[in-house]
Design a protein around this motif. Structure first.
Motif, PDB file in Angstrom:
ATOM      1  N   ALA A  15       5.788  56.147  35.603  1.00  0.00           N
ATOM      2  CA  ALA A  15       5.969  57.271  36.573  1.00  0.00           C
ATOM      3  C   ALA A  15       7.460  57.789  36.699  1.00  0.00           C
ATOM      4  O   ALA A  15       7.801  58.981  36.511  1.00  0.00           O
ATOM      5  N   TRP A  16       8.708  56.948  36.516  1.00  0.00           N
ATOM      6  CA  TRP A  16       9.815  57.439  36.656  1.00  0.00           C
ATOM      7  C   TRP A  16      10.167  58.507  35.391  1.00  0.00           C
ATOM      8  O   TRP A  16      10.807  59.424  35.534  1.00  0.00           O
ATOM      9  N   THR A 295       0.969  60.049  35.907  1.00  0.00           N
ATOM     10  CA  THR A 295       0.762  58.429  35.849  1.00  0.00           C
ATOM     11  C   THR A 295      -0.362  58.126  36.215  1.00  0.00           C
ATOM     12  O   THR A 295      -1.058  57.183  35.758  1.00  0.00           O
ATOM     13  N   ALA A 296      -0.961  58.720  37.268  1.00  0.00           N
ATOM     14  CA  ALA A 296      -2.179  58.491  37.906  1.00  0.00           C
ATOM     15  C   ALA A 296      -3.284  58.774  36.841  1.00  0.00           C
ATOM     16  O   ALA A 296      -4.424  57.929  36.627  1.00  0.00           O
ATOM     17  N   VAL A 297      -3.099  59.838  36.102  1.00  0.00           N
ATOM     18  CA  VAL A 297      -4.104  60.138  35.225  1.00  0.00           C
ATOM     19  C   VAL A 297      -4.209  59.182  33.935  1.00  0.00           C
ATOM     20  O   VAL A 297      -5.070  58.761  33.505  1.00  0.00           O
ATOM     21  N   ALA A 298      -3.021  58.622  33.549  1.00  0.00           N
ATOM     22  CA  ALA A 298      -2.880  57.915  32.443  1.00  0.00           C
ATOM     23  C   ALA A 298      -3.563  56.234  32.908  1.00  0.00           C
ATOM     24  O   ALA A 298      -4.444  55.766  32.219  1.00  0.00           O
ATOM     25  N   LEU A 299      -3.035  55.941  34.060  1.00  0.00           N
ATOM     26  CA  LEU A 299      -3.433  54.572  34.204  1.00  0.00           C
ATOM     27  C   LEU A 299      -5.114  54.679  34.975  1.00  0.00           C
ATOM     28  O   LEU A 299      -5.750  53.531  34.721  1.00  0.00           O
ATOM     29  N   ILE A 300      -5.416  55.566  35.674  1.00  0.00           N
ATOM     30  CA  ILE A 300      -6.819  55.442  36.135  1.00  0.00           C
ATOM     31  C   ILE A 300      -7.988  55.852  34.849  1.00  0.00           C
ATOM     32  O   ILE A 300      -8.729  55.296  34.649  1.00  0.00           O
ATOM     33  N   GLY A 301      -7.358  56.574  33.991  1.00  0.00           N
ATOM     34  CA  GLY A 301      -8.068  56.847  32.720  1.00  0.00           C
ATOM     35  C   GLY A 301      -8.206  55.726  31.919  1.00  0.00           C
ATOM     36  O   GLY A 301      -9.469  55.403  31.583  1.00  0.00           O
ATOM     37  N   MET A 318      -1.389  53.302  44.906  1.00  0.00           N
ATOM     38  CA  MET A 318       0.090  52.930  44.829  1.00  0.00           C
ATOM     39  C   MET A 318       0.975  54.156  44.501  1.00  0.00           C
ATOM     40  O   MET A 318       1.934  54.486  45.098  1.00  0.00           O
ATOM     41  N   CYS A 319       0.282  55.054  43.521  1.00  0.00           N
ATOM     42  CA  CYS A 319       0.946  56.286  43.432  1.00  0.00           C
ATOM     43  C   CYS A 319       1.237  57.051  44.520  1.00  0.00           C
ATOM     44  O   CYS A 319       2.112  57.808  44.900  1.00  0.00           O
ATOM     45  N   ARG A 320       0.246  57.112  45.557  1.00  0.00           N
ATOM     46  CA  ARG A 320       0.274  57.958  46.595  1.00  0.00           C
ATOM     47  C   ARG A 320       1.076  57.339  47.767  1.00  0.00           C
ATOM     48  O   ARG A 320       2.034  58.236  48.427  1.00  0.00           O
ATOM     49  N   ARG A 321       1.354  55.973  47.914  1.00  0.00           N
ATOM     50  CA  ARG A 321       2.322  55.519  48.523  1.00  0.00           C
ATOM     51  C   ARG A 321       3.607  55.951  48.426  1.00  0.00           C
ATOM     52  O   ARG A 321       4.666  56.018  48.935  1.00  0.00           O
ATOM     53  N   LEU A 386      -8.433  62.214  40.726  1.00  0.00           N
ATOM     54  CA  LEU A 386      -9.755  62.771  40.581  1.00  0.00           C
ATOM     55  C   LEU A 386      -9.894  63.457  39.225  1.00  0.00           C
ATOM     56  O   LEU A 386     -10.769  63.224  38.499  1.00  0.00           O
ATOM     57  N   ARG A 387      -8.956  64.214  38.738  1.00  0.00           N
ATOM     58  CA  ARG A 387      -8.693  65.007  37.488  1.00  0.00           C
ATOM     59  C   ARG A 387      -9.013  63.857  36.301  1.00  0.00           C
ATOM     60  O   ARG A 387      -9.579  63.868  35.385  1.00  0.00           O
ATOM     61  N   GLY A 388      -8.248  62.746  36.487  1.00  0.00           N
ATOM     62  CA  GLY A 388      -7.803  61.681  35.626  1.00  0.00           C
ATOM     63  C   GLY A 388      -9.198  60.796  35.380  1.00  0.00           C
ATOM     64  O   GLY A 388      -9.469  60.459  34.305  1.00  0.00           O
TER      65      GLY A 388
END
Length: 454
Positions: A15-16, A295-301, A318-321, A386-388
């Motif tokens: 993410a950073w 980051t969420a797109v990559a990790l969730i995908g 975790m991304c949301r928190r 959701l898009r991921g």
């Protein structure tokens, strides 16, 4: 249950760079406005007029980029490298052809487009000039965004960070040389700002192309050439299936954004200048959500490609928190720094007697932004999750309702019915962010998005 420390470390390590990249993209937009503000508040308003029509022109490419990131991430989880590169090859062909056509149309019809955006006599010609330069060279920006989207999907967020950081430095340096003229360079004003932006995108495009020249990269041009990979019908269908609803979402959202921008432009040039600076400040907070979204797109995908839906949920949470903690910090920063921010752009100066009035407009807007940022960062992350996963039809519906209907209605109510003027328009922005947050939060909690196949 998954170990939270491991989830946190994995998320932060990806993410950073993405957050830093997005931050510098937003920051350079603010620096552009700051440098242009030396020409007066009319110049700031002129550049601001081009934002929404430019985003309309980029709507198709933003949809392709969402498809690219989601599909490459899923194929990486499935360990299907060839199919990922077919998607990249097909996307780049589509991007180049479309960018040439759309860029030409936007350049030819720049004047009526800017007029529709709400230009006034003192801002129209400068805005048209800036818009024509930017859109005539949009192919470089579109190719760069496409390759970076594929790299993010593959988890290579540091590559895209370096690309955008370098291009932003080039942009700022060229601004310094060309806007007011330094070291023997001509003082080109707004035209110089546009040329500086183009130079930055050309550098970024070159660096992005270079980033996919490694033979061992997951997305790789040498690999494409070696294995004779080409654009395919199946890849095109996959891109369209994921991206068509995002494209419709972007177009319909831009209708809402354009209506809000037109309301703001019609408040007169001074409050509109404050509005545009506040939009740049808001862009800084968006950048953190955007980095976490990537980051969420990559990790969730990847997780869904590995058939681990619970891990995908854990990464999304975790991304949301992390995003919520950042939004609290930004909210406090805007509360204490509102007047400082605005005085940077509009200092007390006898040559610009309207500046104190503009500062007061800006401070009032940033007071609303304190609440906006709390919902903004979280909704961006939820929608990215959701898009991921490929749940783009739902995000299209949610964004269309929130931006085109909720935002427009509350902006009109605040500005005209309640009589709050430019500040009332930002009530619409707040309502929009709350609406998208609720849509995203409810859908994420349902878990339906984990069952979508792309």
């Amino acid at each position: 249950m998954y170990d939270r420390k491991t989830l946190f470390r994995t998320t932060i390590s990806m993410a950073w760079p993405a957050m830093l990249e997005s931050f510098f993209v937003a920051f350079v937009g603010m620096v552009d406005s700051y440098m242009v503000s030396s020409l007066g508040h009319e110049a700031v308003a002129s550049v601001g007029l081009t934002t929404q029509p430019k985003m309309v022109g980029l709507a198709m490419f933003m949809a392709i980029n969402v498809s690219l990131s989601a599909l490459v991430a899923r194929r990486k989880g499935e360990k299907r490298r060839r199919e990922a590169n077919e998607i990249l090859c097909t996307s780049l062909l589509l991007i180049i052809l479309s960018a040439i056509v759309i860029g030409a149309l936007m350049t030819v019809f720049a004047s009526p487009i800017i007029h529709l955006s709400g230009s006034e006599p003192e801002t129209h010609e400068h805005a048209v000039e800036y818009f024509r330069i930017i859109m005539s060279c949009m192919v470089f920006n579109c190719v760069q965004m496409g390759i970076n989207a594929a790299q993010r999907g593959a988890g290579n967020t540091r590559i895209t960070m370096r690309t955008n950081l370098t291009s932003n430095i080039v942009n700022v340096c060229a601004n310094y040389l060309l806007i007011n003229g330094h070291f023997g360079f001509p003082a080109l004003g707004i035209r110089g700002a546009a040329i500086a932006t183009v130079l930055g995108t050309v550098v970024a495009c070159g660096m992005s192309i270079f980033s996919v020249m490694k033979p061992d990269g997951f997305v790789s041009i040498p690999y494409i050439l070696k294995d004779k990979i080409h654009a395919t019908k199946s890849a095109f269908i996959s891109i369209i299936r994921v991206g068509y609803s995002v494209f419709l979402e972007q177009l319909l959202m831009r209708v809402g954004f354009m209506l809000t921008s037109m309301m703001a432009a019609r408040q007169s040039t001074a409050p509109f200048a404050a509005h545009n600076v506040a939009m740049n400040v808001m862009g800084l907070s968006f950048s953190f959500g955007d980095g976490l979204q990537a980051t969420a797109v990559a990790l969730i995908g990847r997780s869904l490609g590995q058939k681990e839906p619970e891990l995908a949920k854990a990464y999304g949470g975790m991304c949301r928190r992390i995003g919520f903690a950042i939004s609290l910090f930004l909210s406090a920063l805007y509360f204490f720094g509102a007047r400082i921010f605005m005085r940077m752009f509009f200092p007390t100066d006898p040559d610009f007697p309207q500046n104190p009035e503009i500062v007061e407009y800006g401070v009032s807007i940033l007071r609303v932004l304190i609440f906006i940022v709390i919902f903004q960062v979280s909704q961006v992350i939820y929608m990215g999750c959701l898009r991921g996963a490929g749940d783009t039809a739902y995000t299209a519906m949610a964004s269309t309702i929130s931006v085109s209907i909720v935002r427009t209605a509350f902006a009109y109510l605040g500005a005209y019915v309640l009589g709050f003027g430019i500040v009332g328009i930002w009530f619409g922005v707040l309502a929009d962010q709350i609406s998208r947050f609720l849509f995203g939060w409810l859908r994420f909690r349902s878990g339906r998005w984990t069952k979508i196949k792309i």
